[in-house]
Write a protein that holds these residues in place. Structure first.
Motif, PDB file in Angstrom:
ATOM      1  N   ILE B 122     -32.901 -27.774  51.017  1.00 56.29           N
ATOM      2  CA  ILE B 122     -33.777 -27.860  52.188  1.00 56.29           C
ATOM      3  C   ILE B 122     -33.023 -27.288  53.388  1.00 56.29           C
ATOM      4  CG2 ILE B 122     -35.036 -29.887  51.330  1.00 56.29           C
ATOM      5  CD1 ILE B 122     -33.320 -31.595  53.274  1.00 56.29           C
ATOM      6  N   THR B 123     -33.781 -26.940  54.412  1.00 54.63           N
ATOM      7  CA  THR B 123     -33.172 -26.406  55.626  1.00 54.63           C
ATOM      8  C   THR B 123     -33.423 -27.389  56.766  1.00 54.63           C
ATOM      9  OG1 THR B 123     -33.476 -24.141  54.879  1.00 54.63           O
ATOM     10  CG2 THR B 123     -33.215 -24.474  57.261  1.00 54.63           C
ATOM     11  N   VAL B 124     -32.359 -27.675  57.504  1.00 57.50           N
ATOM     12  CA  VAL B 124     -32.451 -28.616  58.611  1.00 57.50           C
ATOM     13  C   VAL B 124     -32.160 -27.872  59.913  1.00 57.50           C
ATOM     14  CG1 VAL B 124     -31.407 -30.675  59.655  1.00 57.50           C
ATOM     15  CG2 VAL B 124     -31.779 -30.572  57.169  1.00 57.50           C
ATOM     16  N   GLY B 178     -24.515 -25.509  51.596  1.00 60.88           N
ATOM     17  CA  GLY B 178     -24.317 -24.071  51.398  1.00 60.88           C
ATOM     18  C   GLY B 178     -24.139 -23.317  52.701  1.00 60.88           C
ATOM     19  N   TYR B 179     -24.704 -23.837  53.774  1.00 61.61           N
ATOM     20  CA  TYR B 179     -24.656 -23.111  55.048  1.00 61.61           C
ATOM     21  C   TYR B 179     -24.756 -24.098  56.205  1.00 61.61           C
ATOM     22  CZ  TYR B 179     -25.767 -19.490  58.547  1.00 61.61           C
ATOM     23  OH  TYR B 179     -25.756 -18.655  59.627  1.00 61.61           O
ATOM     24  N   ILE B 180     -23.680 -24.226  56.960  1.00 62.39           N
ATOM     25  CA  ILE B 180     -23.635 -25.150  58.101  1.00 62.39           C
ATOM     26  C   ILE B 180     -23.046 -24.400  59.293  1.00 62.39           C
ATOM     27  CG2 ILE B 180     -22.732 -27.344  58.985  1.00 62.39           C
ATOM     28  CD1 ILE B 180     -24.415 -27.878  56.548  1.00 62.39           C
ATOM     29  N   THR B 204     -30.519 -19.306  52.433  1.00 62.43           N
ATOM     30  CA  THR B 204     -29.703 -20.204  51.606  1.00 62.43           C
ATOM     31  C   THR B 204     -30.615 -21.027  50.700  1.00 62.43           C
ATOM     32  OG1 THR B 204     -28.085 -20.348  53.387  1.00 62.43           O
ATOM     33  CG2 THR B 204     -27.954 -22.046  51.688  1.00 62.43           C
ATOM     34  N   GLN B 205     -31.676 -21.552  51.301  1.00 59.12           N
ATOM     35  CA  GLN B 205     -32.642 -22.346  50.526  1.00 59.12           C
ATOM     36  C   GLN B 205     -33.349 -21.477  49.479  1.00 59.12           C
ATOM     37  OE1 GLN B 205     -36.749 -24.948  51.152  1.00 59.12           O
ATOM     38  NE2 GLN B 205     -35.543 -24.471  52.945  1.00 59.12           N
ATOM     39  N   GLY B 210     -28.174 -24.513  48.068  1.00 57.71           N
ATOM     40  CA  GLY B 210     -27.867 -25.860  48.545  1.00 57.71           C
ATOM     41  C   GLY B 210     -28.365 -26.122  49.950  1.00 57.71           C
ATOM     42  N   PHE B 211     -27.835 -27.202  50.483  1.00 60.73           N
ATOM     43  CA  PHE B 211     -28.268 -27.724  51.775  1.00 60.73           C
ATOM     44  C   PHE B 211     -27.867 -26.769  52.906  1.00 60.73           C
ATOM     45  CE2 PHE B 211     -27.291 -30.260  55.551  1.00 60.73           C
ATOM     46  CZ  PHE B 211     -28.406 -31.062  55.672  1.00 60.73           C
TER      47      PHE B 211
END
Lengths: 372, 259
Positions: B122-124, B178-180, B204-205, B210-211
């Motif tokens: 998911i993407t936040v 995966g991406y922050i 990324t999603q 991953g997250f």
């Protein structure tokens, strides 16, 4: 399908799978953990969704999300965990979407213990989460009934777009008895006209429990009430035992109903004209049937594994026409049939004092007996 | 009649993924910028009709009114759990949450940490404006030491109220992420960088890596009690030193993704 020796929790979990459960989100807690364990193996093997959530709070909100897509989804827990789910239960109810929950009740309040109890009747039947809402609450008394009600729960949840909860306890969840599972139903993901599953070729949809404008919230409250009236009209369920000529009527649900049945049979063998009324749908509650029985019976005896939570609903239906007596064991203790038999004998042979609230009268009797 | 010989050359319009309604955000608030960037990315990736958004509780509680895609409204802090439920049963859909600092870093700390730990696809989008907006300017978990709010009237005292929480740094430690990254919305250059990051988060999603989370430093002129322009300067002068911009975790597989 053949009858097999099945544990209550496992039977409920497998029944859900066969009823088309697509996703389960839960958290371990005794005495319901076998539901989670069974589904942790079974759902992935069928290509369906299992997630062990970080808490019951998260589990119910995962259920909320999955339910918004229109899939058959459930969670299960036991008393302290169900308390944590109250937030999500209120939101799901306010959003008017279907979901199935199981509460395998244990002794409380607080951390209590892990033994069977019926202390969450009020929480399930009379609210627990905030705001005006109802959920359908079904109480099985055998493993077979756990299976049958589990299957029914999904259909009812979808029909009325509300939560259906199986309210059972550690005794039925942990016991093994012969029962028959249903045939495997194919998973059918219906394309509900309310589901938020991506606005492909249609207008976008919003699922929410927020109605910031009070008139719209009131409209929602009224709509929920009207839906509930339909549930009350169509979904009352109960079972009657030896009621045709019964002078005395024992009322108990789930495990206490089951124990009471043994006591009623023993009393019948002694010639006492006693029957059992066992509510299966605790919400909607079978008020009308109790009302009718109150015209024929000379006294009621309510047996519960709590401090008299259903007792108040019985009193509401009986409306003082005949004495309503009470007997309980609490704290995770299941009454013995002999205890209930003694109470039946007392109700059948002594003049009943109706001045005192039956709960207070029972507490005085019970305390005196314990101190003896 | 005068005929216009000039050919139409439309260079700017409302993204299809934004609805045509007035929003409730205060003048100078950067929520509008963040919304537009997300909508532009959904348009560019052509995923609007495959997207389900999860709105939070806080100032962006009505976000579902502004995005032209399916939306659900979560309980306070529970958006990552709700998004998990949606994404697990609809893995081919794009699922994103839009959360503020109170929602994500205070009441929803467990849900965001575990969604990242599980590597939920998911993407936040995390709006960090160092204050509670909707309830009227109380201290947030991201309020700066000494920052005056309606619930820290003498300034956040770290002795009693603790220290700001740096979510990008914390979540970057999760193996499931995966991406922050952290970006800012205080000037055009940073807004462009923010948009690229949002695109990369959705990529990324889409690639199952991953997250993903983009933390966006944002302004709240109303509750900071300064003008919109002063807010942009305050963000640059005070927030960026406390919340350094940068890439905190970028999956190596993202290097191959071009857009």
């Amino acid at each position: 399908m053949a009858r097999e020796l099945l544990k209550g929790n496992v039977a409920m979990a497998e029944a859900a799978v066969r009823a088309g459960l697509e996703a389960y989100f839960g958290y371990p807690i005794t005495p319901q953990t076998e539901v989670l364990e069974h589904l942790s193996a079974r759902l992935p093997e069928l290509g369906r969704t299992f997630v062990q959530a970080e808490s019951e709070v998260a589990a119910i909100n995962m259920v909320y999300g999955a339910a918004c897509t229109g899939t058959r989804v459930m969670s299960s827990s036991s008393s302290p965990g169900v308390s944590l789910m109250m937030e999500g239960i209120s939101y799901i109810s306010g959003t008017e979407i279907p979901a199935v929950l199981v509460n395998v009740m244990r002794g409380g309040p607080g951390l209590g213990n892990i033994a069977p109890s019926q202390g969450d009747y009020n929480q399930a039947v009379h609210g627990g989460g905030h705001g005006d809402y109802n959920m359908i609450v079904l109480a099985p008394s055998t493993v077979q009934e756990s299976i049958d009600l589990m299957v029914l729960a999904f259909d009812l949840a979808e029909k009325y777009r509300m939560i259906t909860m199986l309210l059972t306890d550690g005794s039925i969840g942990q016991m093994m008895e012969p029962a028959e599972l249903p045939e495997m139903r194919p998973v059918v993901r219906k394309d509900w006209d309310w589901a938020t599953n991506g606005a492909i070729g249609r207008e976008r949809r919003i699922l929410s429990s927020i109605y910031i404008n009070p008139p719209l919230e009131e409209e929602t409250n009224l709509r929920l009430m009207k839906t509930w009236q339909k549930v009350q009209a169509n979904e009352v369920r109960y079972k009657e035992y030896y009621l045709d000529d019964a002078e005395f009527i024992v009322v108990g649900f789930g495990t206490s109903g089951r124990v009471a049945l043994s006591a009623v049979r023993a009393a019948r063998a002694q010639g006492i004209k006693v029957g059992l009324f066992r509510p299966i749908s605790l919400n909607p509650f079978p008020y009308a049937m109790i009302d009718e029985l109150a015209n024929k019976a000379s006294a009621f005896l309510v047996v519960e594994m709590n401090s008299g939570q259903m007792l108040e609903d019985i009193r509401l239906a009986v409306r003082g026409r005949v004495p309503v007596e009470f007997y309980a064991r609490l704290g995770g203790i299941v009454p013995f049939p002999d205890e209930v038999l003694s109470e039946i004998q007392r109700v059948a042979t002594t003049k009943l004092n109706t001045d005192q609230h039956p709960r207070d009268a029972w507490l005085a009797r019970f305390t005196a007996q314990s101190e003896r | 009649m005068i005929s216009l010989a000039v050919p139409e050359n439309l260079v700017y319009s409302r993204p299809e993924s934004l609805t045509s309604v007035h929003n409730h955000y205060c003048p100078g608030c950067t929520h509008g910028v963040a919304h537009r960037l997300i909508a532009e990315v959904l348009d560019e990736m052509n995923v609007r009709d495959h997207t389900i958004g999860v709105a939070p509780v806080g100032c962006s509680v009505f976000a579902y009114n502004y995005f032209n895609c399916d939306f659900v409204e979560a309980a306070h802090g529970r958006a990552p759990a709700m998004a998990t439920g949606i994404k697990r049963v609809l893995p081919d859909r794009v699922v994103f949450t839009y959360q503020g600092d109170g929602d994500l870093a205070s009441i929803g700390m467990a849900e965001i940490m575990h969604a990242a730990a599980r590597g939920e696809n998911i993407t936040v989008i995390f709006i960090n404006n160092a204050i509670y907006g909707m309830t009227g300017g109380q201290m947030a978990p991201t309020s700066l030491p000494g920052q005056k709010t309606t619930s820290s009237p003498n300034g956040r005292d770290v002795e009693t109220a603790g220290y700001p929480i740096r979510m990008a740094e914390i979540l970057a430690n999760m193996d499931g992420a995966g991406y922050i990254v952290r970006r800012s919305l205080h000037d055009p250059k940073n807004i462009r960088m923010a948009k690229k990051a949002i695109r990369m988060a959705f990529e990324t999603q889409m690639h199952g890596l991953g997250f993903s989370m983009v933390e966006l430093l944002s302004t709240c002129p109303t509750n900071w009690g300064i003008t919109p322009i002063e807010s942009l300067t305050w963000l640059e002068d005070h927030m960026i030193p406390a919340y350094p911009l940068g890439d905190y975790k970028v999956s190596e597989h993202l290097a191959a993704i071009k857009f």
